[in-house]
Design a protein around this motif. Structure first.
Motif, PDB file in Angstrom:
ATOM      1  N   ARG A   9      15.991   1.973  -8.951  1.00  0.00           N
ATOM      2  CA  ARG A   9      15.210   1.612 -10.145  1.00  0.00           C
ATOM      3  C   ARG A   9      13.826   2.262 -10.025  1.00  0.00           C
ATOM      4  N   THR A  10      13.841   3.571 -10.169  1.00  0.00           N
ATOM      5  CA  THR A  10      12.654   4.391  -9.930  1.00  0.00           C
ATOM      6  C   THR A  10      11.466   3.951 -10.771  1.00  0.00           C
ATOM      7  N   GLU A  11      11.670   3.795 -12.059  1.00  0.00           N
ATOM      8  CA  GLU A  11      10.556   3.448 -12.950  1.00  0.00           C
ATOM      9  C   GLU A  11       9.908   2.124 -12.541  1.00  0.00           C
ATOM     10  N   ASP A  12      10.720   1.126 -12.233  1.00  0.00           N
ATOM     11  CA  ASP A  12      10.182  -0.173 -11.820  1.00  0.00           C
ATOM     12  C   ASP A  12       9.417  -0.061 -10.506  1.00  0.00           C
ATOM     13  N   THR A  19      -0.654 -15.461  -2.831  1.00  0.00           N
ATOM     14  CA  THR A  19      -0.304 -16.142  -1.587  1.00  0.00           C
ATOM     15  C   THR A  19       0.566 -15.215  -0.739  1.00  0.00           C
ATOM     16  N   PRO A  20       0.692 -15.498   0.546  1.00  0.00           N
ATOM     17  CA  PRO A  20       1.601 -14.703   1.372  1.00  0.00           C
ATOM     18  C   PRO A  20       3.031 -14.735   0.830  1.00  0.00           C
ATOM     19  N   GLU A  21       3.434 -15.864   0.267  1.00  0.00           N
ATOM     20  CA  GLU A  21       4.779 -15.966  -0.308  1.00  0.00           C
ATOM     21  C   GLU A  21       4.923 -15.033  -1.511  1.00  0.00           C
ATOM     22  N   ASP A  22       3.891 -14.992  -2.353  1.00  0.00           N
ATOM     23  CA  ASP A  22       3.912 -14.081  -3.507  1.00  0.00           C
ATOM     24  C   ASP A  22       3.986 -12.630  -3.044  1.00  0.00           C
ATOM     25  N   THR A  23       3.226 -12.309  -2.017  1.00  0.00           N
ATOM     26  CA  THR A  23       3.230 -10.949  -1.480  1.00  0.00           C
ATOM     27  C   THR A  23       4.623 -10.580  -0.978  1.00  0.00           C
ATOM     28  N   GLN A  24       5.260 -11.486  -0.250  1.00  0.00           N
ATOM     29  CA  GLN A  24       6.603 -11.211   0.265  1.00  0.00           C
ATOM     30  C   GLN A  24       7.612 -11.051  -0.874  1.00  0.00           C
ATOM     31  N   ARG A  25       7.452 -11.819  -1.957  1.00  0.00           N
ATOM     32  CA  ARG A  25       8.345 -11.670  -3.117  1.00  0.00           C
ATOM     33  C   ARG A  25       8.171 -10.296  -3.757  1.00  0.00           C
ATOM     34  N   ILE A  26       6.938  -9.837  -3.846  1.00  0.00           N
ATOM     35  CA  ILE A  26       6.660  -8.518  -4.433  1.00  0.00           C
ATOM     36  C   ILE A  26       7.291  -7.427  -3.570  1.00  0.00           C
ATOM     37  N   ILE A  27       7.118  -7.538  -2.254  1.00  0.00           N
ATOM     38  CA  ILE A  27       7.705  -6.550  -1.347  1.00  0.00           C
ATOM     39  C   ILE A  27       9.233  -6.575  -1.458  1.00  0.00           C
ATOM     40  N   ALA A  28       9.819  -7.763  -1.509  1.00  0.00           N
ATOM     41  CA  ALA A  28      11.283  -7.866  -1.630  1.00  0.00           C
ATOM     42  C   ALA A  28      11.767  -7.233  -2.929  1.00  0.00           C
ATOM     43  N   LEU A  29      11.055  -7.461  -4.015  1.00  0.00           N
ATOM     44  CA  LEU A  29      11.423  -6.828  -5.288  1.00  0.00           C
ATOM     45  C   LEU A  29      11.341  -5.312  -5.188  1.00  0.00           C
ATOM     46  N   ALA A  30      10.272  -4.815  -4.595  1.00  0.00           N
ATOM     47  CA  ALA A  30      10.098  -3.366  -4.450  1.00  0.00           C
ATOM     48  C   ALA A  30      11.242  -2.774  -3.627  1.00  0.00           C
ATOM     49  N   MET A  75      -2.417  -4.819  -9.248  1.00  0.00           N
ATOM     50  CA  MET A  75      -2.131  -5.445  -7.976  1.00  0.00           C
ATOM     51  C   MET A  75      -2.456  -4.483  -6.856  1.00  0.00           C
ATOM     52  N   SER A  76      -3.026  -5.013  -5.802  1.00  0.00           N
ATOM     53  CA  SER A  76      -3.175  -4.211  -4.597  1.00  0.00           C
ATOM     54  C   SER A  76      -2.833  -5.076  -3.401  1.00  0.00           C
ATOM     55  N   ILE A  77      -2.209  -4.468  -2.433  1.00  0.00           N
ATOM     56  CA  ILE A  77      -1.826  -5.171  -1.214  1.00  0.00           C
ATOM     57  C   ILE A  77      -2.450  -4.426  -0.057  1.00  0.00           C
ATOM     58  N   ASP A  78      -3.177  -5.166   0.773  1.00  0.00           N
ATOM     59  CA  ASP A  78      -3.799  -4.508   1.920  1.00  0.00           C
ATOM     60  C   ASP A  78      -2.863  -4.580   3.122  1.00  0.00           C
ATOM     61  N   PRO A  79      -3.159  -3.786   4.154  1.00  0.00           N
ATOM     62  CA  PRO A  79      -2.273  -3.736   5.313  1.00  0.00           C
ATOM     63  C   PRO A  79      -2.074  -5.088   5.994  1.00  0.00           C
ATOM     64  N   GLY A  80      -2.972  -6.023   5.778  1.00  0.00           N
ATOM     65  CA  GLY A  80      -2.859  -7.336   6.399  1.00  0.00           C
ATOM     66  C   GLY A  80      -1.950  -8.262   5.625  1.00  0.00           C
ATOM     67  N   MET A 128       8.006   2.646  -9.205  1.00  0.00           N
ATOM     68  CA  MET A 128       6.784   3.428  -9.384  1.00  0.00           C
ATOM     69  C   MET A 128       5.704   2.609 -10.084  1.00  0.00           C
ATOM     70  N   GLU A 129       6.105   1.699 -10.947  1.00  0.00           N
ATOM     71  CA  GLU A 129       5.136   0.803 -11.598  1.00  0.00           C
ATOM     72  C   GLU A 129       4.401  -0.018 -10.539  1.00  0.00           C
ATOM     73  N   PHE A 130       5.138  -0.544  -9.575  1.00  0.00           N
ATOM     74  CA  PHE A 130       4.511  -1.316  -8.491  1.00  0.00           C
ATOM     75  C   PHE A 130       3.573  -0.422  -7.678  1.00  0.00           C
ATOM     76  N   ILE A 131       4.057   0.747  -7.302  1.00  0.00           N
ATOM     77  CA  ILE A 131       3.265   1.650  -6.464  1.00  0.00           C
ATOM     78  C   ILE A 131       2.037   2.152  -7.218  1.00  0.00           C
ATOM     79  N   ASP A 132       2.229   2.501  -8.472  1.00  0.00           N
ATOM     80  CA  ASP A 132       1.105   3.008  -9.259  1.00  0.00           C
ATOM     81  C   ASP A 132       0.048   1.932  -9.526  1.00  0.00           C
TER      82      ASP A 132
END
Length: 148
Positions: free
Chosen positions: A46-49, A27-38, A4-9, A51-55
């Motif tokens: 939950r460091t491991e989880d 979708t923008p909704e999916d992106t917002q869900r990912i950010i909310a989870l992070a 997964m990659s998320i751009d600044p936009g 870092m998985e998103f960031i990595d």
């Protein structure tokens, strides 16, 4: 595996391992869900989880709707392991949210002395934000954290 990659936009792209597969767009909704989870992972330590998103492409300085970063939330909630991992991945120690609060002042307010020291060692500016970390130290009786 999907990366997964998320751009600044705020648009995200899921990238398959295979170059022959087209990359589906989130979708923008999916992106917002990912950010909310992070952000939840940062709040909960939950460091491991996280870092998985960031990595896998989530920017280390991703912002929530109040301009909080994962580092800000991890520091505020006292999760030193998460703070360490985020700093190792280049998180901005001087980010401020929509209320102009700095990460180090927030950690000082919460009494997270070890994290305050860690942020100072990582180069946090003690004179940014409202209140500044120096002002917060005086307000909350933590001037000892500012001594060299």
């Amino acid at each position: 595996m999907v990366l997964m990659s998320i751009d600044p936009g705020d648009s995200a792209v899921a990238t398959p391992d295979s170059a022959s597969d087209p990359a589906p767009r989130l979708t923008p909704e999916d992106t917002q869900r990912i950010i909310a989870l992070a952000m939840d992972f940062a709040r909960e330590g939950r460091t491991e989880d996280l870092m998985e998103f960031i990595d896998h492409g989530l920017p280390v300085d991703t912002l929530d709707h109040e301009a909080n970063t994962p580092l800000m939330l991890a520091a505020y909630h006292g999760h030193q392991e998460t703070v360490t991992a985020l700093l190792a991945r280049g998180a901005d120690v001087d980010a401020r949210n929509t209320r102009d609060q700095s990460i180090v002042a927030g950690a000082m307010f919460k009494g997270e002395d070890a994290i305050v020291r860690q942020l100072i060692e990582a180069g946090a500016d003690l004179d940014v934000g409202t209140p500044t970390a120096r002002q917060a130290a005086v307000l909350f009786g933590r001037e000892h954290l500012l001594a060299d």
